[in-house]
Scaffold this motif. Structure first.
Motif, PDB file in Angstrom:
ATOM      1  N   PHE A 149     -13.256  22.242 -19.781  1.00 32.87           N
ATOM      2  CA  PHE A 149     -11.838  22.414 -19.419  1.00 32.87           C
ATOM      3  C   PHE A 149     -11.718  22.638 -17.905  1.00 32.87           C
ATOM      4  O   PHE A 149     -12.349  23.531 -17.342  1.00 32.87           O
ATOM      5  CB  PHE A 149     -11.274  23.602 -20.199  1.00 32.87           C
ATOM      6  CG  PHE A 149      -9.996  24.180 -19.664  1.00 32.87           C
ATOM      7  CD1 PHE A 149      -8.821  23.440 -19.624  1.00 32.87           C
ATOM      8  CD2 PHE A 149      -9.964  25.491 -19.194  1.00 32.87           C
ATOM      9  CE1 PHE A 149      -7.651  23.983 -19.129  1.00 32.87           C
ATOM     10  CE2 PHE A 149      -8.803  26.047 -18.698  1.00 32.87           C
ATOM     11  CZ  PHE A 149      -7.641  25.280 -18.669  1.00 32.87           C
ATOM     12  N   ILE A 150     -10.944  21.778 -17.234  1.00 27.98           N
ATOM     13  CA  ILE A 150     -10.795  21.835 -15.777  1.00 27.98           C
ATOM     14  C   ILE A 150      -9.634  22.750 -15.404  1.00 27.98           C
ATOM     15  O   ILE A 150      -8.517  22.603 -15.918  1.00 27.98           O
ATOM     16  CB  ILE A 150     -10.557  20.423 -15.181  1.00 27.98           C
ATOM     17  CG1 ILE A 150     -11.718  19.489 -15.538  1.00 27.98           C
ATOM     18  CG2 ILE A 150     -10.387  20.508 -13.666  1.00 27.98           C
ATOM     19  CD1 ILE A 150     -13.069  19.933 -14.989  1.00 27.98           C
ATOM     20  N   VAL A 151      -9.895  23.664 -14.511  1.00 29.51           N
ATOM     21  CA  VAL A 151      -8.873  24.618 -14.061  1.00 29.51           C
ATOM     22  C   VAL A 151      -8.094  24.018 -12.899  1.00 29.51           C
ATOM     23  O   VAL A 151      -8.679  23.605 -11.886  1.00 29.51           O
ATOM     24  CB  VAL A 151      -9.521  25.946 -13.628  1.00 29.51           C
ATOM     25  CG1 VAL A 151      -8.439  26.923 -13.161  1.00 29.51           C
ATOM     26  CG2 VAL A 151     -10.331  26.549 -14.761  1.00 29.51           C
ATOM     27  N   THR A 152      -6.766  23.953 -13.051  1.00 32.41           N
ATOM     28  CA  THR A 152      -5.898  23.430 -11.986  1.00 32.41           C
ATOM     29  C   THR A 152      -4.826  24.466 -11.644  1.00 32.41           C
ATOM     30  O   THR A 152      -4.705  25.501 -12.313  1.00 32.41           O
ATOM     31  CB  THR A 152      -5.213  22.123 -12.415  1.00 32.41           C
ATOM     32  OG1 THR A 152      -4.309  22.411 -13.492  1.00 32.41           O
ATOM     33  CG2 THR A 152      -6.240  21.082 -12.870  1.00 32.41           C
ATOM     34  N   GLU A 153      -4.037  24.153 -10.629  1.00 30.38           N
ATOM     35  CA  GLU A 153      -2.998  25.088 -10.183  1.00 30.38           C
ATOM     36  C   GLU A 153      -1.965  25.346 -11.276  1.00 30.38           C
ATOM     37  O   GLU A 153      -1.338  26.404 -11.319  1.00 30.38           O
ATOM     38  CB  GLU A 153      -2.322  24.546  -8.925  1.00 30.38           C
ATOM     39  CG  GLU A 153      -1.531  25.593  -8.173  1.00 30.38           C
ATOM     40  CD  GLU A 153      -0.989  25.093  -6.841  1.00 30.38           C
ATOM     41  OE1 GLU A 153      -0.101  25.762  -6.284  1.00 30.38           O
ATOM     42  OE2 GLU A 153      -1.443  24.029  -6.362  1.00 30.38           O
ATOM     43  N   SER A 154      -1.788  24.387 -12.178  1.00 24.67           N
ATOM     44  CA  SER A 154      -0.793  24.554 -13.252  1.00 24.67           C
ATOM     45  C   SER A 154      -1.179  25.659 -14.239  1.00 24.67           C
ATOM     46  O   SER A 154      -0.349  26.109 -15.030  1.00 24.67           O
ATOM     47  CB  SER A 154      -0.615  23.232 -14.007  1.00 24.67           C
ATOM     48  OG  SER A 154      -1.819  22.874 -14.659  1.00 24.67           O
ATOM     49  N   ASP A 155      -2.440  26.100 -14.186  1.00 20.97           N
ATOM     50  CA  ASP A 155      -2.885  27.188 -15.068  1.00 20.97           C
ATOM     51  C   ASP A 155      -2.547  28.569 -14.508  1.00 20.97           C
ATOM     52  O   ASP A 155      -2.856  29.580 -15.143  1.00 20.97           O
ATOM     53  CB  ASP A 155      -4.405  27.090 -15.282  1.00 20.97           C
ATOM     54  CG  ASP A 155      -4.796  25.818 -16.014  1.00 20.97           C
ATOM     55  OD1 ASP A 155      -4.252  25.584 -17.110  1.00 20.97           O
ATOM     56  OD2 ASP A 155      -5.628  25.063 -15.480  1.00 20.97           O
ATOM     57  N   PHE A 156      -1.913  28.589 -13.337  1.00 18.80           N
ATOM     58  CA  PHE A 156      -1.592  29.864 -12.685  1.00 18.80           C
ATOM     59  C   PHE A 156      -0.096  30.111 -12.755  1.00 18.80           C
ATOM     60  O   PHE A 156       0.692  29.488 -12.052  1.00 18.80           O
ATOM     61  CB  PHE A 156      -2.073  29.861 -11.233  1.00 18.80           C
ATOM     62  CG  PHE A 156      -3.562  29.942 -11.106  1.00 18.80           C
ATOM     63  CD1 PHE A 156      -4.181  31.123 -10.742  1.00 18.80           C
ATOM     64  CD2 PHE A 156      -4.356  28.835 -11.386  1.00 18.80           C
ATOM     65  CE1 PHE A 156      -5.560  31.208 -10.648  1.00 18.80           C
ATOM     66  CE2 PHE A 156      -5.736  28.907 -11.293  1.00 18.80           C
ATOM     67  CZ  PHE A 156      -6.344  30.088 -10.923  1.00 18.80           C
ATOM     68  N   LYS A 157       0.286  31.032 -13.648  1.00 17.97           N
ATOM     69  CA  LYS A 157       1.687  31.431 -13.741  1.00 17.97           C
ATOM     70  C   LYS A 157       1.916  32.566 -12.764  1.00 17.97           C
ATOM     71  O   LYS A 157       1.155  33.537 -12.753  1.00 17.97           O
ATOM     72  CB  LYS A 157       2.021  31.906 -15.157  1.00 17.97           C
ATOM     73  CG  LYS A 157       2.101  30.796 -16.187  1.00 17.97           C
ATOM     74  CD  LYS A 157       2.538  31.388 -17.513  1.00 17.97           C
ATOM     75  CE  LYS A 157       2.754  30.299 -18.545  1.00 17.97           C
ATOM     76  NZ  LYS A 157       3.235  30.874 -19.821  1.00 17.97           N
ATOM     77  N   ASN A 158       2.985  32.443 -11.954  1.00 23.95           N
ATOM     78  CA  ASN A 158       3.273  33.485 -10.956  1.00 23.95           C
ATOM     79  C   ASN A 158       2.051  33.765 -10.076  1.00 23.95           C
ATOM     80  O   ASN A 158       1.755  34.900  -9.714  1.00 23.95           O
ATOM     81  CB  ASN A 158       3.729  34.788 -11.620  1.00 23.95           C
ATOM     82  CG  ASN A 158       4.997  34.611 -12.416  1.00 23.95           C
ATOM     83  OD1 ASN A 158       5.943  33.978 -11.949  1.00 23.95           O
ATOM     84  ND2 ASN A 158       5.023  35.148 -13.621  1.00 23.95           N
ATOM     85  N   SER A 159       1.313  32.687  -9.773  1.00 25.27           N
ATOM     86  CA  SER A 159       0.154  32.732  -8.867  1.00 25.27           C
ATOM     87  C   SER A 159      -1.064  33.445  -9.445  1.00 25.27           C
ATOM     88  O   SER A 159      -1.979  33.786  -8.707  1.00 25.27           O
ATOM     89  CB  SER A 159       0.524  33.379  -7.519  1.00 25.27           C
ATOM     90  OG  SER A 159       1.527  32.636  -6.889  1.00 25.27           O
TER      91      SER A 159
END
Length: 406
Positions: free
Chosen positions: A379-389
């Motif tokens: 599973f690739i971690v991207t910026e979309s996985d960060f809610k409220n940074s």
């Protein structure tokens, strides 16, 4: 119609007054112009100032006119009150920048349109004063013996009070005199540590102008143990979201001591006092509901409803199984660290010791990211996985880590 004096008294703002009955009568029968001073020693106001802004808002809602006096002149000297060391000297450019920042923050609580409030800068009259004329007009009315007994000078006298700072009381008193002459300002507010300075201004107007003037101090924002509220290990709790994020601001109030909840609700929100007392008296674990309301209401006033909603959602997402944000280990990363697998990220950040441990955890259904089970080690971690940074990682049932984008 309720007199605003009674509102301030009931909510716990008022500490001392120069003429209690006269002030109450005045506020009940006519529109009054009053002022509070703010020295621009930083580029943001903090929660101690916020209490003063709440007073201004209550007064304005009752029909009175606030003056926020920014200390472009007094800021060049520095208030010795409550200080054991001399304040750092700021340049005129730094002071002006700070003044501009303050103005934006005032507008969140105070209606500045159509002359309903005034933002003034004492640099206008202080920086071009003729020193000899000032001594003759103002200095003659001050007793050095009496000044030395003032609380605001006592701590500084232990280490040595400079003549620069000794002039501060005269300058603040002169501010009140100028505002009285320019705007018919008859009432000065301030924190209780300003009592000596406020009395000096009241006395000066009564001697020079032969007309009534009044002063009132309000309680300082302190915890139940007497320590100042609004400080953390990282420093002050600022109103500027770049200095204290809305989330951290919310969390500060969410985590206040049980004994301080009712006082904070009364002083720092507009909730009716019946509701304040109900929330403040909630027993046991139920007091946490009062803390959530407190945090939301204050954040909404300072940062707006959208930011308050985001902060509340983020906090509730982290308040799982009794695990609060304040105890969640947090690590910061740059955006350039994204784009790798969750396994690589957790090992790189030393959250897990090895890739084999990470894969084993995933195979055992024991890794959760933002409340979703991770089943794929690639599973690739991207910026979309960060809610409220931030991204919340849970290992097993109770081990949390928060990963924050810088």
């Amino acid at each position: 119609m309720t007199n605003v004096y009674d509102i301030l008294l009931e909510r716990g703002y008022i500490k001392q007054t120069t003429h209690e009955e006269e002030i109450r009568e005045l506020l009940g029968k006519e529109k009054v112009t009053f002022y509070i001073g703010f020295d621009p020693t930083a580029d943001s106001l903090h929660v101690g100032h916020f209490l003063q802004m709440m007073v201004m808002s209550h007064m304005q809602k009752a029909g009175h006119r606030p003056i926020a006096l920014l200390g472009g002149g007094t800021g060049m000297v520095g208030d010795p009150t409550g200080k054991t060391d001399m304040r750092k000297m700021l340049t005129p450019e730094q002071i002006q920048h700070n003044v501009d920042c303050f103005k934006k923050q005032f507008s969140k609580l105070i209606d500045l349109d159509n002359g309903k409030a005034i933002i003034e800068n004492n640099a206008k009259w202080l920086l071009n004063l003729n020193y000899v004329e000032f001594l003759r007009e103002v200095g003659v009315h001050f007793s050095v013996n009496k000044m030395l007994t003032a609380e605001c000078f006592k701590q500084r006298l232990e280490k040595g009070l400079s003549f620069l700072e000794f002039n501060y009381m005269l300058m603040q008193a002169y501010d009140f005199l100028e505002l009285n002459r320019r705007y018919n300002c008859v009432l000065q507010f301030g924190g209780d540590d300003q009592w000596s300075n406020i009395i000096a201004g009241v006395d000066l107007i009564r001697r020079k102008e032969k007309r009534p003037a009044f002063g009132m101090t309000f309680t300082l924002l302190t915890k139940s143990d007497g320590k100042k509220m609004g400080k953390t290990e990282g420093g002050a709790i600022w109103l500027d979201k770049e200095k204290t994020s809305p989330y951290d601001f919310y969390q500060y109030w969410r985590n206040v001591d049980d004994a301080d909840v009712e006082k904070c609700l009364a002083l720092l929100t507009f909730l009716p006092m019946d509701e304040v007392k109900r929330l403040g008296s909630l027993p046991g674990e139920k007091i946490n509901e009062a803390k959530r309301i407190l945090a939301y209401e204050i954040t909404k006033i300072v940062h707006g409803q959208d930011e308050a909603e985001k902060a509340r959602e983020a906090a509730e997402a982290l308040f799982v199984g009794g695990q609060d944000m304040s105890s969640v280990p947090t690590v910061e990363i740059n955006k350039s660290s994204l784009g790798c697998s969750i396994v690589e990220l957790l090992v790189n950040l030393h959250i897990l010791s090895s890739k084999s441990e990470a894969r084993r955890l995933i195979n055992q259904n024991g890794l959760t990211v933002n409340d979703k089970k991770v089943s794929d080690p690639n599973f690739i971690v991207t910026e979309s996985d960060f809610k409220n940074s931030y991204m919340l990682v849970r290992r097993g049932k109770k081990n949390y880590n928060r990963i924050v984008i810088k």
